[in-house]
Design a protein around this motif. Structure first.
Motif, PDB file in Angstrom:
ATOM      1  N   LEU A  45      46.008  23.051  19.601  1.00 32.60           N
ATOM      2  CA  LEU A  45      45.923  24.332  21.053  1.00 32.60           C
ATOM      3  C   LEU A  45      44.725  24.551  20.719  1.00 32.60           C
ATOM      4  CD1 LEU A  45      49.262  25.207  20.213  1.00 32.60           C
ATOM      5  CD2 LEU A  45      48.746  23.996  21.914  1.00 32.60           C
ATOM      6  N   SER A  52      52.034  29.114  17.411  1.00 29.85           N
ATOM      7  CA  SER A  52      52.659  28.441  18.137  1.00 29.85           C
ATOM      8  C   SER A  52      53.898  28.307  18.441  1.00 29.85           C
ATOM      9  CB  SER A  52      51.437  27.914  18.885  1.00 29.85           C
ATOM     10  OG  SER A  52      51.541  26.604  17.813  1.00 29.85           O
ATOM     11  N   LYS A  54      55.363  25.322  20.629  1.00 25.53           N
ATOM     12  CA  LYS A  54      55.250  23.962  22.071  1.00 25.53           C
ATOM     13  C   LYS A  54      56.403  24.339  23.296  1.00 25.53           C
ATOM     14  CE  LYS A  54      51.269  21.388  20.028  1.00 25.53           C
ATOM     15  NZ  LYS A  54      50.830  19.977  19.649  1.00 25.53           N
ATOM     16  N   TYR A  56      58.473  25.964  23.515  1.00 26.11           N
ATOM     17  CA  TYR A  56      58.840  27.336  24.964  1.00 26.11           C
ATOM     18  C   TYR A  56      57.062  27.728  25.112  1.00 26.11           C
ATOM     19  CZ  TYR A  56      63.172  27.054  22.695  1.00 26.11           C
ATOM     20  OH  TYR A  56      64.514  26.734  21.934  1.00 26.11           O
ATOM     21  N   LYS A  57      56.226  26.410  25.234  1.00 23.21           N
ATOM     22  CA  LYS A  57      54.742  27.056  25.388  1.00 23.21           C
ATOM     23  C   LYS A  57      54.285  28.740  25.317  1.00 23.21           C
ATOM     24  CE  LYS A  57      55.480  24.608  29.742  1.00 23.21           C
ATOM     25  NZ  LYS A  57      55.060  24.365  30.897  1.00 23.21           N
ATOM     26  N   TYR A 102      44.831  29.548  28.727  1.00 22.67           N
ATOM     27  CA  TYR A 102      47.150  29.239  28.936  1.00 22.67           C
ATOM     28  C   TYR A 102      47.337  29.846  30.226  1.00 22.67           C
ATOM     29  CZ  TYR A 102      46.274  27.803  24.039  1.00 22.67           C
ATOM     30  OH  TYR A 102      46.189  27.812  22.866  1.00 22.67           O
ATOM     31  N   TRP A 107      50.963  28.737  30.189  1.00 19.40           N
ATOM     32  CA  TRP A 107      51.764  29.277  29.322  1.00 19.40           C
ATOM     33  C   TRP A 107      51.519  30.773  29.209  1.00 19.40           C
ATOM     34  CZ3 TRP A 107      51.203  26.725  23.572  1.00 19.40           C
ATOM     35  CH2 TRP A 107      51.799  25.405  23.416  1.00 19.40           C
ATOM     36  N   CYS A 109      50.513  34.160  26.574  1.00 22.05           N
ATOM     37  CA  CYS A 109      49.827  33.976  25.507  1.00 22.05           C
ATOM     38  C   CYS A 109      49.691  35.377  25.193  1.00 22.05           C
ATOM     39  CB  CYS A 109      48.881  33.773  25.913  1.00 22.05           C
ATOM     40  SG  CYS A 109      47.186  34.181  24.511  1.00 22.05           S
ATOM     41  N   TRP A 139      61.989  29.445  29.719  1.00 19.21           N
ATOM     42  CA  TRP A 139      62.183  28.257  29.490  1.00 19.21           C
ATOM     43  C   TRP A 139      64.031  27.734  29.593  1.00 19.21           C
ATOM     44  CZ3 TRP A 139      65.152  24.861  25.989  1.00 19.21           C
ATOM     45  CH2 TRP A 139      64.491  23.612  26.325  1.00 19.21           C
TER      46      TRP A 139
END
Length: 151
Positions: A45, A52, A54, A56-57, A102, A107, A109, A139
């Motif tokens: 990433l 992180s 992934k 759930y971004k 992001y 995503w 962030c 999500w």
């Protein structure tokens, strides 16, 4: 004022700086105890987020006051000032680039200042947990909408 170390000595000193701090490990352990599962410093990433998820971004960065130029606690070294101004400015610019990346890819962030954790660790962990929970809820909502669409 010039650097009081040789180029080789400065290089050795900079290489000795760890990419993971004790504070990051403490945060990771607190979240893990609460049941959150994640990756630490995932090299796949951008920016290698400290935490992180992934699925759930989620990308979480724990920023030190010195290295990321905290407006409250960041300080500028007196020796080799030109180098440090350029270095710390580039770090801040990189943080902005990573945040924008992001955001563009959808995503979630979060950036957490070192001083927030030191001032009120429990409250900051609670805020991080809320951030992750909101991403998980988002999500799940998106997944339910897709699942409903295909029924």
């Amino acid at each position: 004022m010039s650097d009081n170390l040789t180029k080789e000595q400065r290089s050795k000193t900079m290489k000795a700086i760890k990419s993971r701090s004790q504070l990051e490990d403490t945060v990771s352990k607190a979240l893990w105890r609460e049941g959150y599962r994640f990756r630490k410093n995932d090299k796949t990433l951008l920016g290698k987020p400290d935490i992180s998820i992934k699925k759930y971004k989620v990308a979480i960065f724990i920023d030190s006051c010195f290295w990321h130029g905290c407006p409250l606690h960041g300080n500028m070294p007196e020796s080799n000032r030109e180098y440090w101004e350029k270095k710390l400015l580039r770090n801040k610019k990189r943080d902005q680039e990573v945040n924008e990346y992001y955001r563009k890819i959808g995503w979630n962030c979060l950036r957490v200042w070192e001083h927030d954790l030191k001032q009120d660790f429990d409250q900051t962990i609670k805020q991080i947990k809320n951030f992750i929970d909101q991403a998980m809820d988002g999500w799940m909502s998106a997944w339910m909408q897709q699942a409903f669409f295909y029924l």
